[in-house]
Design a protein around this motif. Sequence first.
Motif, mmCIF file in Angstrom:
data_model
loop_
_atom_site.group_PDB
_atom_site.id
_atom_site.type_symbol
_atom_site.label_atom_id
_atom_site.label_comp_id
_atom_site.label_asym_id
_atom_site.label_seq_id
_atom_site.Cartn_x
_atom_site.Cartn_y
_atom_site.Cartn_z
ATOM 1 N N GLY A 98 0.836 -1.204 0.000
ATOM 2 C CA GLY A 98 0.000 0.000 0.000
ATOM 3 C C GLY A 98 0.868 1.250 0.000
ATOM 4 O O GLY A 98 0.568 2.225 -0.698
ATOM 5 N N ARG A 109 2.207 2.311 -3.490
ATOM 6 C CA ARG A 109 1.382 2.915 -4.548
ATOM 7 C C ARG A 109 1.697 4.397 -4.765
ATOM 8 O O ARG A 109 1.854 4.819 -5.918
ATOM 9 N N VAL A 135 2.718 5.948 -8.386
ATOM 10 C CA VAL A 135 1.764 6.876 -9.006
ATOM 11 C C VAL A 135 2.410 8.228 -9.271
ATOM 12 O O VAL A 135 2.359 8.769 -10.385
ATOM 13 N N GLY A 154 -1.164 9.453 -0.247
ATOM 14 C CA GLY A 154 -2.223 8.452 -0.199
ATOM 15 C C GLY A 154 -3.522 9.037 0.320
ATOM 16 O O GLY A 154 -3.544 10.027 1.050
ATOM 17 N N ASN A 204 -4.026 9.177 -4.056
ATOM 18 C CA ASN A 204 -4.270 7.864 -4.674
ATOM 19 C C ASN A 204 -5.142 6.997 -3.772
ATOM 20 O O ASN A 204 -5.184 7.178 -2.551
ATOM 21 N N ILE A 233 -5.431 0.074 -1.370
ATOM 22 C CA ILE A 233 -5.208 -1.266 -1.912
ATOM 23 C C ILE A 233 -5.913 -2.273 -1.009
ATOM 24 O O ILE A 233 -5.785 -2.220 0.219
ATOM 25 N N ARG A 278 4.689 -2.937 -10.919
ATOM 26 C CA ARG A 278 4.428 -1.557 -11.328
ATOM 27 C C ARG A 278 3.360 -1.531 -12.421
ATOM 28 O O ARG A 278 2.438 -0.702 -12.387
ATOM 29 N N MET A 293 -0.006 -2.032 -10.920
ATOM 30 C CA MET A 293 -0.479 -0.842 -10.207
ATOM 31 C C MET A 293 -1.008 0.219 -11.180
ATOM 32 O O MET A 293 -2.025 0.873 -10.916
ATOM 33 N N TYR A 324 -5.269 5.932 -10.760
ATOM 34 C CA TYR A 324 -4.670 6.135 -9.433
ATOM 35 C C TYR A 324 -5.672 6.496 -8.343
ATOM 36 O O TYR A 324 -5.449 6.204 -7.161
ATOM 37 N N ILE A 355 -7.667 -0.460 -5.618
ATOM 38 C CA ILE A 355 -7.087 -1.533 -6.422
ATOM 39 C C ILE A 355 -7.085 -2.811 -5.594
ATOM 40 O O ILE A 355 -6.776 -2.787 -4.397
#
Length: 467
Positions: free
Chosen positions: A40, A43, A47, A227, A257, A260, A290, A293, A298, A302
């Motif tokens: 997590g 990400r 991004v 995040g 973003n 996860i 990657r 992801m 974004y 996910i």
Amino acid sequence: MSIQIYNTLTRQKETFQPIEEGKVKMYVCGPTVYNYIHIGNARPPIVFDTVRRYLEYRGYDVHFVSNFTDVDDKIIKAANELGEEVPTLSKRFIEAYHEDTSALNVRKADLHPTVTDTMEDIIAFIEKLVEKDYAYASGGDVYFRTKKFDEYGKLSHQSIDELRLGSRIQVGENKEDPLDFVLWKAAKEGEIYWESPWGQGRPGWHIECSAMVKKYLGDTIDIHAGGQDLSFPHHENEIAQSEALNEKTMANYWMHNGYININNEKMSKSLGNFILLHDLIQKYDPQAFRFFMLNVHYRHPINFTDELLESAKTSLERIRTTVENLEHRITHSADLGLENEKWLEKIDQYKLRFIEEMDDDFNTSNAIATLFDLSKEANVYLQEENTTVKVLERFVALFDEFGDVLGLELKQAKDLLDEEIESLIEQRNQARKEKNFQLADQIRDDLADQGIILEDTPQGVRWKRKS
């Protein structure tokens, strides 16, 4: 064409207009370094590395800063449990972060400031907030006076009365209001500390980013990112601190973003579905992760499963095979002098489509769909009897462009020979003797990018290939 960014602050897409023409000031909140990062945590680096790459691709000069929180409660607790000093533990996991994210082809920021290196600026920032009556000292702690900042809640779109409902003053806190948050924490016995006007202590979590943004990028920046979990309270509190002190907008665009999930469940230690990036990239191609992801926009959540990651790996390999076939055909094609404008125009349309998708709030999912369609088109062309070098090279050049923007290596990596590694290590040793540490670090990073890990020992440099 212009770039559209979804701004968390306004809850809508806006045309990107930088403060200074052609330049972007961008800050991304980095990790708290008390362990290896989990997937997590991985990400945001992926991004916002991609966002940075695309902005540069579109001609912007991006000044990119991302911090490390190298002292806080979690780090102190981990250091005590392991019997290490806090700076030793933090340094070890900062190095681990760079090693693991480098494997994902995440480029280092222009600056990676730490809390401990920014302490004087943090203390000065708090002092000015106290002078302006936005902060107050209480029992060795310093708190931000939240109700004094009229726009508190504007990022999370909550009123201060709504936020106050359910808020409580915890045991040991000496706050005027439940919503007030700590800027400086008095040190407990045996804890690491710094001297300050309020006694021995260390910063609260939120103040560090405000101080770093101001020091390294200025009072107002273009993009502040992180995040989704940081939107409240971390980024809300940053806005309050910075705008109270500077009396200016902190950031024009706020980007966040999504979360996860693991097998459709929220990732957490309590559920036992906690996956460290360090472990994952020992098992899977980091580039496949990657790719996985970036296959989801974004801002969307996910879902991670082994099956989905395997599928991403297969898809990436399919594109790489296309590129490999193109390069092979180039070496076996005669330049027949055919311009084949129809094909060249087709290829150029994919570039326009890629830019259109990325301009739309960095839609990497649709950009990858464009990459797949380009791959299909290239395979159709490879079936033709008379292929020309010019068209083949244009295909390869576009794959290179797309791959560079997305941070994906679309050409099959060729393993370095042992003697090539030894030669590079010797060059690094010579650079260190000459105190050319920038070159020495660059060689080390380049080797790490190719899966070669160096270990400096009293007996000399040892190396190994990452499994």
